[in-house]
Design a protein around this motif. Structure first.
Motif, mmCIF file in Angstrom:
data_model
loop_
_atom_site.group_PDB
_atom_site.id
_atom_site.type_symbol
_atom_site.label_atom_id
_atom_site.label_comp_id
_atom_site.label_asym_id
_atom_site.label_seq_id
_atom_site.Cartn_x
_atom_site.Cartn_y
_atom_site.Cartn_z
ATOM 1 N N ALA A 93 78.098 38.596 66.939
ATOM 2 C CA ALA A 93 77.962 40.039 66.784
ATOM 3 C C ALA A 93 77.622 40.579 68.169
ATOM 4 O O ALA A 93 76.880 39.939 68.931
ATOM 5 N N LEU A 94 78.166 41.736 68.505
ATOM 6 C CA LEU A 94 78.007 42.320 69.840
ATOM 7 C C LEU A 94 77.610 43.781 69.736
ATOM 8 O O LEU A 94 78.027 44.482 68.809
ATOM 9 N N PHE A 95 76.828 44.248 70.706
ATOM 10 C CA PHE A 95 76.529 45.675 70.836
ATOM 11 C C PHE A 95 76.471 45.971 72.325
ATOM 12 O O PHE A 95 75.655 45.402 73.049
ATOM 13 N N ASN A 96 77.360 46.839 72.796
ATOM 14 C CA ASN A 96 77.340 47.212 74.205
ATOM 15 C C ASN A 96 77.707 48.676 74.355
ATOM 16 O O ASN A 96 78.429 49.239 73.538
ATOM 17 N N GLY A 97 77.147 49.289 75.414
ATOM 18 C CA GLY A 97 77.403 50.701 75.644
ATOM 19 C C GLY A 97 76.505 51.268 76.720
ATOM 20 O O GLY A 97 76.168 50.594 77.694
ATOM 21 N N LYS A 98 76.095 52.538 76.513
ATOM 22 C CA LYS A 98 75.299 53.274 77.490
ATOM 23 C C LYS A 98 74.042 53.845 76.845
ATOM 24 O O LYS A 98 74.016 54.117 75.658
ATOM 25 N N ILE A 99 73.042 54.053 77.679
ATOM 26 C CA ILE A 99 71.813 54.736 77.255
ATOM 27 C C ILE A 99 72.052 56.229 77.450
ATOM 28 O O ILE A 99 72.433 56.666 78.541
ATOM 29 N N ILE A 100 71.844 57.010 76.398
ATOM 30 C CA ILE A 100 72.163 58.431 76.423
ATOM 31 C C ILE A 100 71.140 59.245 77.216
ATOM 32 O O ILE A 100 71.497 60.122 77.990
ATOM 33 N N GLU A 101 69.856 58.947 77.013
ATOM 34 C CA GLU A 101 68.804 59.765 77.618
ATOM 35 C C GLU A 101 68.834 59.713 79.139
ATOM 36 O O GLU A 101 69.211 58.706 79.734
ATOM 37 N N ASP A 102 68.390 60.808 79.735
ATOM 38 C CA ASP A 102 68.292 60.886 81.183
ATOM 39 C C ASP A 102 66.877 60.449 81.585
ATOM 40 O O ASP A 102 66.033 61.266 81.916
ATOM 41 N N VAL A 103 66.642 59.136 81.483
ATOM 42 C CA VAL A 103 65.343 58.577 81.850
ATOM 43 C C VAL A 103 65.552 57.564 82.975
ATOM 44 O O VAL A 103 66.624 56.983 83.103
ATOM 45 N N ASP A 104 64.510 57.376 83.763
ATOM 46 C CA ASP A 104 64.570 56.423 84.859
ATOM 47 C C ASP A 104 63.859 55.144 84.428
ATOM 48 O O ASP A 104 62.642 55.016 84.553
ATOM 49 N N LEU A 105 64.613 54.200 83.902
ATOM 50 C CA LEU A 105 64.045 52.957 83.401
ATOM 51 C C LEU A 105 63.632 52.009 84.520
ATOM 52 O O LEU A 105 63.156 50.909 84.255
ATOM 53 N N SER A 106 63.782 52.432 85.763
ATOM 54 C CA SER A 106 63.283 51.612 86.866
ATOM 55 C C SER A 106 61.795 51.891 87.103
ATOM 56 O O SER A 106 61.143 51.174 87.850
ATOM 57 N N GLN A 107 61.273 52.914 86.460
ATOM 58 C CA GLN A 107 59.870 53.292 86.603
ATOM 59 C C GLN A 107 59.040 52.743 85.445
ATOM 60 O O GLN A 107 59.492 52.726 84.300
ATOM 61 N N THR A 108 57.823 52.311 85.753
ATOM 62 C CA THR A 108 56.905 51.835 84.730
ATOM 63 C C THR A 108 56.672 52.949 83.720
ATOM 64 O O THR A 108 56.498 54.108 84.087
ATOM 65 N N GLY A 109 56.715 52.606 82.436
ATOM 66 C CA GLY A 109 56.462 53.604 81.399
ATOM 67 C C GLY A 109 56.991 53.165 80.054
ATOM 68 O O GLY A 109 57.589 52.093 79.921
ATOM 69 N N THR A 110 56.749 54.012 79.067
ATOM 70 C CA THR A 110 57.231 53.783 77.712
ATOM 71 C C THR A 110 58.188 54.913 77.367
ATOM 72 O O THR A 110 57.853 56.088 77.577
ATOM 73 N N TYR A 111 59.336 54.550 76.843
ATOM 74 C CA TYR A 111 60.401 55.522 76.590
ATOM 75 C C TYR A 111 60.995 55.310 75.205
ATOM 76 O O TYR A 111 61.052 54.190 74.711
ATOM 77 N N THR A 112 61.457 56.387 74.609
ATOM 78 C CA THR A 112 62.288 56.300 73.412
ATOM 79 C C THR A 112 63.679 56.726 73.844
ATOM 80 O O THR A 112 63.857 57.811 74.402
ATOM 81 N N VAL A 113 64.642 55.840 73.646
ATOM 82 C CA VAL A 113 66.006 56.116 74.091
ATOM 83 C C VAL A 113 66.981 55.892 72.942
ATOM 84 O O VAL A 113 66.681 55.187 71.982
#
Length: 181
Positions: A93-113
């Motif tokens: 089973a596969l799931f691939n694509g893009k993250i929709i939100e305009d968040v910077d996941l290179s920065q420390t933090g907690t995000y809902t995407v």
């Protein structure tokens, strides 16, 4: 002068500022639950493989179907692999694509995407948007996601004889810890 330019070009290629930020795992966990009127089925695999490219905001995850364990009996696992999922024909089973939100996941933090991509199960691909909680900290990314999969969306048959024992709507939970490469 050419040597200085060469050294500067090597430095810019190897600089951490220009390196892609890619997180990977080979040991993510995925669980599913089928809650039918006459039977509750649980199974788990700890072999989710995946990668997230933070700069491109892309992702790809896969799981070998025959890596699921648990079930209520060995016979039930055999039926899952041979009769329903047809694992020899559709091993992953596969799931691939893009993250929709305009968040910077290179920065420390907690995000809902929201992850928008193609979910392929049993050889049938469906576009899906799946919400996930992501925590980035100390070179690690933790992902937690809960979603449902309809067997009918992926042409997985439920024979009449087991209709009361197998739900069409399967609840799925993904937990993955990815390390930065």
């Amino acid at each position: 002068m050419q040597i200085i330019l060469f050294i500067l070009s090597l430095w810019s290629v190897s600089s951490p500022l220009t390196q892609p930020k890619i997180y990977t795992t080979n040991t993510g966990t995925i669980r599913f639950r089928s809650e039918a009127p006459m039977e509750l089925i649980h199974a788990v695999s700890k072999e989710v493989k995946g990668a997230v490219d933070v700069d491109k905001k892309t992702f790809a995850f896969r799981i070998r179907i025959n890596s699921f364990e648990g079930f209520n009996s060995p016979l039930q696992r055999e039926h899952f692999n041979e009769n329903y999922m047809e694992t020899p024909k559709f091993p992953e089973a596969l799931f691939n694509g893009k993250i929709i939100e305009d968040v910077d996941l290179s920065q420390t933090g907690t995000y809902t995407v929201r992850a928008k991509g193609i979910l392929t199960i049993h050889g049938v691909s469906k576009e899906r948007i799946i919400k996930s909680d992501v925590e980035v900290k100390n070179g690690m990314m933790k992902i937690k996601s809960n979603f449902t999969v309809l067997l009918s969306d992926h042409n997985i048959p439920i024979p009449r004889v087991v209709k009361e024992k197998l739900a069409n709507e399967i609840v799925v939970e993904l937990l993955a810890e990815l390390n930065q490469k």
